[in-house]
Design an enzyme around this catalytic site. Structure first.
Site, PDB file in Angstrom:
ATOM      1  CE  LYS A 115      -4.080  -2.129   1.994  1.00 30.18           C
ATOM      2  NZ  LYS A 115      -4.892  -2.359   3.176  1.00 30.18           N
ATOM      3  CE  LYS A 195      -5.728  -7.920  -5.963  1.00 32.93           C
ATOM      4  NZ  LYS A 195      -5.726  -7.115  -4.837  1.00 32.93           N
ATOM      5  CE  LYS A 198     -10.791   0.460  -3.138  1.00 29.04           C
ATOM      6  NZ  LYS A 198     -10.556  -0.982  -2.962  1.00 29.04           N
TER       7      LYS A 198
HETATM    8  P1  ADP Z   1      -8.738  -3.322  -4.357  1.00 23.51           P
HETATM    9  O1  ADP Z   1      -7.514  -4.092  -4.772  1.00 23.51           O
HETATM   10  O2  ADP Z   1      -9.559  -2.903  -5.521  1.00 23.51           O
HETATM   11  O3  ADP Z   1      -8.423  -2.191  -3.408  1.00 23.51           O
HETATM   12  P2  ADP Z   1      -9.704  -4.642  -2.034  1.00 23.51           P
HETATM   13  O4  ADP Z   1      -8.331  -4.844  -1.508  1.00 23.51           O
HETATM   14  O5  ADP Z   1     -10.608  -3.656  -1.341  1.00 23.51           O
HETATM   15  O6  ADP Z   1      -9.654  -4.338  -3.580  1.00 23.51           O
HETATM   16  O7  ADP Z   1     -10.415  -6.045  -2.132  1.00 23.51           O
HETATM   17  C1  ADP Z   1     -11.347  -6.567  -1.256  1.00 23.51           C
HETATM   18  C2  ADP Z   1     -11.297  -8.071  -1.407  1.00 23.51           C
HETATM   19  O8  ADP Z   1     -11.694  -8.461  -2.729  1.00 23.51           O
HETATM   20  C3  ADP Z   1      -9.858  -8.565  -1.247  1.00 23.51           C
HETATM   21  O9  ADP Z   1      -9.667  -9.018   0.027  1.00 23.51           O
HETATM   22  C4  ADP Z   1      -9.753  -9.707  -2.205  1.00 23.51           C
HETATM   23  O10 ADP Z   1     -10.056 -10.870  -1.515  1.00 23.51           O
HETATM   24  C5  ADP Z   1     -10.818  -9.472  -3.237  1.00 23.51           C
HETATM   25  N1  ADP Z   1     -10.198  -9.012  -4.478  1.00 23.51           N
HETATM   26  C6  ADP Z   1      -9.931  -7.735  -4.856  1.00 23.51           C
HETATM   27  N2  ADP Z   1      -9.394  -7.694  -6.085  1.00 23.51           N
HETATM   28  C7  ADP Z   1      -9.287  -8.980  -6.507  1.00 23.51           C
HETATM   29  C8  ADP Z   1      -8.818  -9.605  -7.707  1.00 23.51           C
HETATM   30  N3  ADP Z   1      -8.377  -8.890  -8.733  1.00 23.51           N
HETATM   31  N4  ADP Z   1      -8.855 -10.941  -7.782  1.00 23.51           N
HETATM   32  C9  ADP Z   1      -9.350 -11.680  -6.759  1.00 23.51           C
HETATM   33  N5  ADP Z   1      -9.801 -11.162  -5.613  1.00 23.51           N
HETATM   34  C10 ADP Z   1      -9.791  -9.833  -5.472  1.00 23.51           C
END
Ligand code: ADP
Ligand code: TRP
Length: 334
Positions: A115, A195, A198
């Site tokens: 992060k 991956k 956001k």
């Molecule tokens: P972002 O990467 O968009 O900030 P988050 O970290 O808030 O997403 O994701 C919340 C949950 O959704 C994560 O704990 C993960 O398990 C799942 N997740 C997010 N992006 C992916 C992805 N590209 N593939 C699989 N699981 C994902």
């Protein structure tokens, strides 16, 4: 294994609009598991403060996520659905766990480093994020925590912290949870093949629709193989996303078209668009109806909050008693 009597818990951070990665990596299994045991699902609004600073945005995202989950099929009669901030016992336990957490344990957390590398400010909340997450889990005596693969380390930290508190108390005060990770959908790719996240601005949102959704789908990056040439579906981002929505038969049909040639990436994108629209069509309609009834959403969260607090307070009583923390008020806070 049956989860019938098990407590299943998970949280979702209201840090933006939910996307396909969130759905296939986490939400889908939350929805499936609500039928398998005693499920607790919450909106981790305190966690979102580590990355979002606008209060207005946190409030808006939190209510949007509640709408999203209910529209996608979360049944408030089957599970307890609530806001993290409706359970003050969580921050109380988080403090207590923090007193037993070596700084070195947080320093090993890869999510923090990632992060920071992505531009988030290195604040203490972000650094101790896994401690609050551990409290979220332990406060309900959770047995199973369905999460995406990226959360595995946080669950390990949670078990570690529970073990440390149990050790100083000389008793099994806190229950050690097990992670439940979907292996088939380890990583949902984004528009650029990285991956979907956001932070990379490469997402397709679950509730996007019409022209805006089409624009996103058409923006999926592909190679420059000419339309007439045969293509390898397994090397294509569009096909990787399509596989999430299509049944086996449809997948084979499209894969065959790729291999035959004469089938361009534009055609594949249109197939994907149709599949997305079919898949989320009913949920979109439900969401539009729910949106007109904000009182219902608040009632669901209020009711869930009350149930969650009751459970949390009983665990906190155990923890306070074992750690020597005296309070002169009880119960009336629940
Ligand atoms: P972002 O990467 O968009 O900030 P988050 O970290 O808030 O997403 O994701 C919340 C949950 O959704 C994560 O704990 C993960 O398990 C799942 N997740 C997010 N992006 C992916 C992805 N590209 N593939 C699989 N699981 C994902
Ligand atoms: N960190 C989780 C995520 O980014 C959200 C979360 C907060 C969570 N507390 C939790 C998940 C407790 C499971 C259990 O997805």
């Amino acid at each position: 294994m049956t989860n019938h009597n098990k407590t299943i818990l998970s949280g979702i951070t209201p840090s933006g609009k939910l996307h396909l990665g969130n759905y296939f990596g986490a939400m889908r299994q939350h929805l499936e598991m609500q039928h398998q045991g005693n499920a607790f699902y919450f909106i981790a609004n305190y966690h979102s403060m580590t990355s979002v600073t606008s209060g207005e945005l946190i409030r808006e995202n939190s209510l949007n996520i509640a709408l999203d989950y209910l529209a996608l099929g979360l049944d408030p009669n089957k599970c307890t659905f609530f806001l993290q901030s409706d359970v003050p016992q969580v921050t109380e336990l988080s403090w207590i766990l923090g007193t037993q957490c070596p700084v070195s344990l947080m320093e090993k957390a890869v999510a923090y480093k990632e992060k920071i590398a992505n531009g988030l400010s290195p604040n203490i909340g972000l650094f101790t994020y896994p401690i609050l997450q551990a409290a979220d889990i332990l406060i309900y005596d959770s047995d199973i925590v369905p999460v995406g693969a990226d959360q595995k380390q946080n669950i390990e930290i949670c078990r570690d912290l529970a073990g440390k508190l149990n050790h100083i108390c000389g008793d099994e005060i806190l229950k050690l949870p097990e992670p439940h990770i979907v292996k088939e959908v380890a990583v949902v790719p984004g528009l650029d093949g990285r991956k979907m996240s956001k932070s990379y601005n490469n997402t397709i949102e679950i509730f996007d629709e019409g022209k805006s959704l089409k624009k996103r789908v058409m923006a999926i990056e592909t190679d420059s193989t000419p339309l007439d040439d045969p293509k390898d579906p397994e090397k294509c981002n569009v096909f990787a996303l399509l596989k999430l929505f299509a049944d086996q038969e449809k997948q084979e049909e499209v894969a065959e078209k790729y291999r035959e040639g004469g089938f361009g990436y534009g055609h594949a994108k249109n197939e994907l668009l149709d599949l997305i629209n079919d898949f989320f069509g009913d949920a979109r309609e439900r969401r539009n109806v729910l949106k007109k009834n904000p009182d219902f959403i608040m009632d669901v969260l209020k009711d869930g909050g009350r149930k969650a607090r009751e459970r949390a307070e009983s665990v906190m009583e155990r923890v306070r008693s074992a750690t020597g923390i005296i309070t002169t008020h009880r119960k009336e806070t629940v």
